[in-house]
Design a protein around this motif. Sequence first.
Motif, PDB file in Angstrom:
ATOM      1  N   VAL A  20      71.422  38.521  31.460  1.00 21.62           N
ATOM      2  CA  VAL A  20      71.758  38.593  32.888  1.00 21.62           C
ATOM      3  C   VAL A  20      73.102  39.302  33.037  1.00 21.62           C
TER       4      VAL A  20
ATOM      5  N   ASP B 114      76.036  40.316  35.931  1.00 24.53           N
ATOM      6  CA  ASP B 114      76.615  40.208  37.271  1.00 24.53           C
ATOM      7  C   ASP B 114      78.109  40.032  37.120  1.00 24.53           C
TER       8      ASP B 114
ATOM      9  N   LYS C  71      71.296  31.424  34.682  1.00 23.55           N
ATOM     10  CA  LYS C  71      71.075  30.796  33.373  1.00 23.55           C
ATOM     11  C   LYS C  71      70.529  29.384  33.534  1.00 23.55           C
TER      12      LYS C  71
ATOM     13  N   HIS D 217      79.293  40.957  32.420  1.00 23.86           N
ATOM     14  CA  HIS D 217      79.908  41.025  33.739  1.00 23.86           C
ATOM     15  C   HIS D 217      80.240  42.443  34.217  1.00 23.86           C
TER      16      HIS D 217
ATOM     17  N   ALA E 247      75.203  36.768  28.849  1.00 21.26           N
ATOM     18  CA  ALA E 247      75.598  37.121  30.216  1.00 21.26           C
ATOM     19  C   ALA E 247      76.704  38.160  30.112  1.00 21.26           C
TER      20      ALA E 247
ATOM     21  N   CYS F 122      75.833  34.437  37.239  1.00 20.81           N
ATOM     22  CA  CYS F 122      75.262  34.386  35.888  1.00 20.81           C
ATOM     23  C   CYS F 122      74.939  32.938  35.499  1.00 20.81           C
TER      24      CYS F 122
END
Length: 220
Positions: free
Chosen positions: A10, A12, A22, A38, A36, A18
């Motif tokens: 993911v 973001d 999750k 960013h 994750a 995130c």
Amino acid sequence: MDGEVIRVVVVDDEPMVCAHLKTILGSVEDIEVVDAAHDGAAAVESVVRHRPDLVLMDLRMPGVDGLAAIERIVKLDGAPPVVALTTFDADEYVLRALRSGASGFLVKSTPPEDLIGLVRVAADGHTVLSPVATRRMLAAASGEDEARDRARELVGRLTERETDVLTCMGEGLSNAQIASRLYLSEATIKGYVSRMLVKLECANRTQAGLLAYDAGLISR
């Protein structure tokens, strides 16, 4: 993906988003969020490192944004499907993401139970998007003349039967549905689609479907 765990990255720039994704995706046994990221640069590194089955990609991020990351990811060997995450389903960024190689998009407000199902669908190689929203984006998109001319040039490479298949793809039909409409076998349709993606210089059937709109094969 039957019987296998779907490994997801993911992306973001908001850590809370995130964490939310999750939590939702981690609530079922067949999906695992393996990382994750960013920003777009970290997303590309994560895909290379973890080799996920699917990437959920925010588009508007500082630094390397989601659009640039998608363009880099789809060029990787064995690239996973990338699904754009958006706040508004008519965001022009989404259309640009689809043209860059994203296999679909999800609105961030998607209910948790729907999100889980759509992630499964996307990981299985199917398109995840709203045809109605796609039509709205296409209608509002800038640079339509250039897109139309390019699309018509590419579609001109196709045979009449391939054009029929492309039209069906633009309508969102599955291979089985196309086979039924055109009175052909599903295996034959798969062969057509594979050859057409090469001719049309498309990364996936989502891009091909958008070309069908741009070329005027589908009414907007």
